[in-house]
Design a protein around this motif. Sequence first.
Motif, PDB file in Angstrom:
ATOM      1  N   ALA A 118       3.649   2.536  -3.325  1.00 46.10           N
ATOM      2  CA  ALA A 118       4.786   1.827  -3.923  1.00 46.10           C
ATOM      3  C   ALA A 118       4.704   1.871  -5.442  1.00 46.10           C
ATOM      4  O   ALA A 118       5.720   2.010  -6.128  1.00 46.10           O
ATOM      5  CB  ALA A 118       4.815   0.379  -3.422  1.00 46.10           C
ATOM      6  N   ASN A 119       3.487   1.778  -5.982  1.00 37.79           N
ATOM      7  CA  ASN A 119       3.313   1.793  -7.432  1.00 37.79           C
ATOM      8  C   ASN A 119       3.764   3.130  -8.027  1.00 37.79           C
ATOM      9  O   ASN A 119       4.520   3.174  -8.999  1.00 37.79           O
ATOM     10  CB  ASN A 119       1.851   1.529  -7.780  1.00 37.79           C
ATOM     11  CG  ASN A 119       1.618   1.485  -9.278  1.00 37.79           C
ATOM     12  OD1 ASN A 119       2.195   0.642  -9.967  1.00 37.79           O
ATOM     13  ND2 ASN A 119       0.805   2.396  -9.788  1.00 37.79           N
ATOM     14  N   ALA A 140       3.579  -4.652  -2.419  1.00 37.02           N
ATOM     15  CA  ALA A 140       2.275  -4.551  -3.078  1.00 37.02           C
ATOM     16  C   ALA A 140       2.108  -3.133  -3.616  1.00 37.02           C
ATOM     17  O   ALA A 140       2.498  -2.165  -2.950  1.00 37.02           O
ATOM     18  CB  ALA A 140       1.169  -4.872  -2.086  1.00 37.02           C
ATOM     19  N   PRO A 141       1.565  -2.989  -4.836  1.00 35.05           N
ATOM     20  CA  PRO A 141       1.450  -1.664  -5.455  1.00 35.05           C
ATOM     21  C   PRO A 141       0.752  -0.636  -4.582  1.00 35.05           C
ATOM     22  O   PRO A 141       1.093   0.544  -4.612  1.00 35.05           O
ATOM     23  CB  PRO A 141       0.640  -1.943  -6.726  1.00 35.05           C
ATOM     24  CG  PRO A 141       0.925  -3.370  -7.049  1.00 35.05           C
ATOM     25  CD  PRO A 141       1.068  -4.052  -5.725  1.00 35.05           C
ATOM     26  N   ALA A 142      -0.206  -1.050  -3.773  1.00 37.30           N
ATOM     27  CA  ALA A 142      -0.974  -0.094  -2.969  1.00 37.30           C
ATOM     28  C   ALA A 142      -0.306   0.243  -1.637  1.00 37.30           C
ATOM     29  O   ALA A 142      -0.828   1.054  -0.864  1.00 37.30           O
ATOM     30  CB  ALA A 142      -2.377  -0.646  -2.711  1.00 37.30           C
ATOM     31  N   THR A 143       0.842  -0.356  -1.358  1.00 36.63           N
ATOM     32  CA  THR A 143       1.537  -0.090  -0.101  1.00 36.63           C
ATOM     33  C   THR A 143       1.863   1.395   0.024  1.00 36.63           C
ATOM     34  O   THR A 143       2.442   1.994  -0.884  1.00 36.63           O
ATOM     35  CB  THR A 143       2.849  -0.896  -0.021  1.00 36.63           C
ATOM     36  OG1 THR A 143       2.559  -2.287  -0.136  1.00 36.63           O
ATOM     37  CG2 THR A 143       3.566  -0.638   1.301  1.00 36.63           C
ATOM     38  N   VAL A 144       1.500   2.003   1.146  1.00 36.47           N
ATOM     39  CA  VAL A 144       1.758   3.428   1.368  1.00 36.47           C
ATOM     40  C   VAL A 144       3.136   3.591   2.003  1.00 36.47           C
ATOM     41  O   VAL A 144       3.387   3.101   3.109  1.00 36.47           O
ATOM     42  CB  VAL A 144       0.678   4.066   2.265  1.00 36.47           C
ATOM     43  CG1 VAL A 144       1.032   5.518   2.565  1.00 36.47           C
ATOM     44  CG2 VAL A 144      -0.688   3.983   1.580  1.00 36.47           C
ATOM     45  N   LEU A 145       4.025   4.275   1.290  1.00 31.60           N
ATOM     46  CA  LEU A 145       5.390   4.487   1.782  1.00 31.60           C
ATOM     47  C   LEU A 145       5.482   5.738   2.645  1.00 31.60           C
ATOM     48  O   LEU A 145       6.316   5.812   3.545  1.00 31.60           O
ATOM     49  CB  LEU A 145       6.352   4.605   0.598  1.00 31.60           C
ATOM     50  CG  LEU A 145       6.390   3.395  -0.349  1.00 31.60           C
ATOM     51  CD1 LEU A 145       7.327   3.679  -1.515  1.00 31.60           C
ATOM     52  CD2 LEU A 145       6.829   2.144   0.406  1.00 31.60           C
ATOM     53  N   ALA A 146       4.641   6.727   2.337  1.00 31.48           N
ATOM     54  CA  ALA A 146       4.613   7.961   3.128  1.00 31.48           C
ATOM     55  C   ALA A 146       3.351   8.724   2.779  1.00 31.48           C
ATOM     56  O   ALA A 146       2.761   8.535   1.700  1.00 31.48           O
ATOM     57  CB  ALA A 146       5.836   8.819   2.852  1.00 31.48           C
TER      58      ALA A 146
END
Length: 496
Positions: free
Chosen positions: A215-216, A200-206
């Motif tokens: 992610a976006n 999902a674009p709003a997924t926080v990777l760090a």
Amino acid sequence: MKYRNLACAALLGLFLFASVATAQTSRPRTGQKPTPKSTPPARPATTPSKPTTVAAPSPGTLAIVNGQTITLADLDPKVREVVEGFEKNMPDLRRDALNARINAILLENEAQKRKVTGDQLMDAEVNNLLKDPTEAEIKALYDASRQQIGNADLASVRPEIVSYLRNQSGQKLVAEFLKRLRSSHSVVMGTANVSTPNLAPATVLATVDGRAITANEFEERLKPFIYKVRREIFDAEVRAVDTKINQMLLEAEAKKRNVTPEAVFKTEVTDKLREPTDAEVTKFYEDNKARINADLASVRTNIISLLRDQQQNRLESEFVQRLRSGVPVQLFLTEPEPPAQTISTDDDPSRGERNAPVTIVVFTDFQCPSCAVMHPVIDEVAKTYANRARLVIRDFPLAMHPQARKAAEAANAANAQGKFFEYIAVLFKNQSALDVASLKKYATDLGLDRAKFDAALDSGQYAAEVNKDAADGEAYGIDGTPTIFINGVRLRNLTA
């Protein structure tokens, strides 16, 4: 903004394209007679054959020459390894890319904390600490690399060895500095795997010092670098296929003449080589004196080597063209599609309707000769398409051009008074005079308010704007100028 290049170093570090490219066209070292020891890879013409996108007659077919099929298995092993390993290495590449992005933000934050520029930060922590390698270190690497170096003496390869050892030391210092930054700043990794498809674009990777990398954002920044890797692999594959075709045709020609391939190459190339004459050496020197900055005696050997190489390139190219004449060659490699990126054009100088169907964004350097050559072409295209195209100019001053950054600030100051395009036309025509005094004189010549212009230039009012453009450019994968985007797609062939 040199420190930002760390963000892409990890991506390209997984693939040693230089070795792939040179593996196909091994050349004798300067000063040696070109006497091939094995079947000489009749080199492709200056421009390799353009691959077609027609579907291959059978899976895995890369080319068909005189009815003979070429597949990946027929290519140089180094090329095969890179082509086959790309998708397999993608998870590692994505993890390295995320770490590179985290490192870039850490460097930005540390520079802001110390109230210095990114380059000043890297100078203090890395560049100023670098030491030249010792004679023992240079000799040790030379001895360990004799198999790759061949017959070259230490003196001739010394600059390359010193550069390599300094680069290794620099990488070590950077790694140690980044490790210290990670311990003094807040870095929290997200729970999602960066290689998971369709995040999902709003997924926080760090999260770095409270700043989230979603992610976006990550995918958008990754686009140009993934494309660059794919493009490098494709180009290496094209070169390898071209080389294989040339070898096949050379072997066929040798069989026709009932001699060895080496004998054919010797007849068609080696035996036709001649030493450059004194007149040719002198003419080359006179034609290029302005760029050489040395007397003829000191560069004579280098010029002779260059002219020899040019002559061999020409003879090999002509031979390849004769071999390929009348021979049916079909290529089935598919060129990777360049990505469409979201290129910001918020407050940058522009010409044309804001809602025009076509947006041309040019990242330029006012001290760059290629930019000066290209600018009139871009300008003419913008005028020709009038309200159908919008032209936007953004700054990307290169480190090799010391006056480019201040010139970009001056152009922004001129833009504030409505004379941007008139001002940059003057800059491009006067690239040898971009000192501050000259920049102010050009403002006078165009009738600008000198008090306002000088105040903006002297105070560095537009330095942050130039830095923002440069940072955005690096995020878009730009590594040279001019770089042009049409509706977000980067151009490879810069023509009208």
